[in-house]
Motif scaffolding. Structure first.
Motif, mmCIF file in Angstrom:
data_model
loop_
_atom_site.group_PDB
_atom_site.id
_atom_site.type_symbol
_atom_site.label_atom_id
_atom_site.label_comp_id
_atom_site.label_asym_id
_atom_site.label_seq_id
_atom_site.Cartn_x
_atom_site.Cartn_y
_atom_site.Cartn_z
ATOM 1 N N LEU A 56 70.533 20.666 -3.593
ATOM 2 C CA LEU A 56 70.254 20.891 -5.016
ATOM 3 C C LEU A 56 70.988 19.879 -5.886
ATOM 4 O O LEU A 56 70.466 19.431 -6.914
ATOM 5 C CB LEU A 56 70.620 22.318 -5.421
ATOM 6 N N ARG A 57 72.182 19.505 -5.473
ATOM 7 C CA ARG A 57 72.932 18.477 -6.217
ATOM 8 C C ARG A 57 72.296 17.107 -6.043
ATOM 9 O O ARG A 57 72.357 16.272 -6.937
ATOM 10 C CB ARG A 57 74.393 18.441 -5.755
ATOM 11 N N VAL A 58 71.691 16.861 -4.881
ATOM 12 C CA VAL A 58 70.963 15.608 -4.668
ATOM 13 C C VAL A 58 69.789 15.535 -5.634
ATOM 14 O O VAL A 58 69.521 14.484 -6.236
ATOM 15 C CB VAL A 58 70.499 15.466 -3.199
ATOM 16 N N VAL A 59 69.096 16.658 -5.817
ATOM 17 C CA VAL A 59 67.979 16.704 -6.760
ATOM 18 C C VAL A 59 68.473 16.405 -8.178
ATOM 19 O O VAL A 59 67.842 15.653 -8.932
ATOM 20 C CB VAL A 59 67.264 18.073 -6.695
ATOM 21 N N ALA A 60 69.624 16.962 -8.551
ATOM 22 C CA ALA A 60 70.197 16.691 -9.873
ATOM 23 C C ALA A 60 70.548 15.213 -10.014
ATOM 24 O O ALA A 60 70.298 14.605 -11.072
ATOM 25 C CB ALA A 60 71.430 17.557 -10.101
ATOM 26 N N LEU A 61 71.110 14.612 -8.969
ATOM 27 C CA LEU A 61 71.444 13.188 -9.001
ATOM 28 C C LEU A 61 70.185 12.344 -9.140
ATOM 29 O O LEU A 61 70.137 11.417 -9.954
ATOM 30 C CB LEU A 61 72.218 12.797 -7.742
ATOM 31 N N VAL A 62 69.163 12.653 -8.363
ATOM 32 C CA VAL A 62 67.908 11.901 -8.435
ATOM 33 C C VAL A 62 67.294 12.038 -9.828
ATOM 34 O O VAL A 62 66.811 11.056 -10.409
ATOM 35 C CB VAL A 62 66.927 12.364 -7.330
ATOM 36 N N GLY A 63 67.308 13.238 -10.391
ATOM 37 C CA GLY A 63 66.784 13.438 -11.742
ATOM 38 C C GLY A 63 67.546 12.617 -12.771
ATOM 39 O O GLY A 63 66.949 11.997 -13.663
#
Length: 170
Positions: A56-63
């Motif tokens: 989920l943090r990877v998704v936040a970073l990508v966003g």
């Protein structure tokens, strides 16, 4: 990072670079990744460090990275197309609060991908990244942006304690 993960990352970069996700490109990426890992094996360290992954943090970073890419592209395009130049360049040194090879590498590479910014230099000890800004309007905002990128990177890939070697005393 194990061999399979390294191969997967190299193949993903290969596919993104070509922009073609055909079976032939996947096969070519696999051959290239295997060849690169044979010719340039990863260094062996006495105490390898492991990094965790928080999806989920990877998704936040990508966003965050994608939003920065869009905004940076718009700002650079506006600068190119406008009559009056508002270019104000500068270089900022940012010392990492959580120094690790993975964090330093990811932060430096993400900055290099963003239009209007370029990683000029990276030092490992101390862990500092020097960033050139094409449109440096506010130094404090630029520092906060780099710190935010580091924070999101560490949240997505938190460093763990060094892996214990088999047979090593606890």
């Amino acid at each position: 990072m194990n061999r399979a993960a390294r191969v997967a990352v190299l193949v993903a970069v290969w596919l993104l670079a070509w922009g073609d996700f055909s079976g032939a490109q996947v096969a070519a990426g696999l051959v290239l990744a295997a060849g690169l890992l044979l010719v340039f094996p990863p260094p062996r360290t006495a105490t390898p460090t492991r990094a965790g992954v928080r999806p989920l943090r990877v998704v936040a970073l990508v966003g965050y990275v994608l939003s920065n890419l869009v905004m940076s592209n718009l700002l650079v395009a506006r600068e190119i197309l406008s009559r009056g130049s508002q270019v104000r360049t500068g270089v900022i040194a940012h010392r990492l609060a959580t120094p690790s090879d993975l964090t330093l590498t990811l932060v430096a590479n993400i900055i290099a991908l963003t239009p209007g910014t370029m990683t000029v230099e990276v030092t490992r000890d101390p862990a500092v990244v020097y960033v050139h800004f094409l449109l440096l309007a506010d130094v404090d905002d630029a520092r906060r942006a780099i710190a935010r990128l580091e924070e999101l990177t560490v949240a997505a890939f938190p460093p763990r304690a060094p892996a214990r070697r088999p047979g090593a005393a606890a």
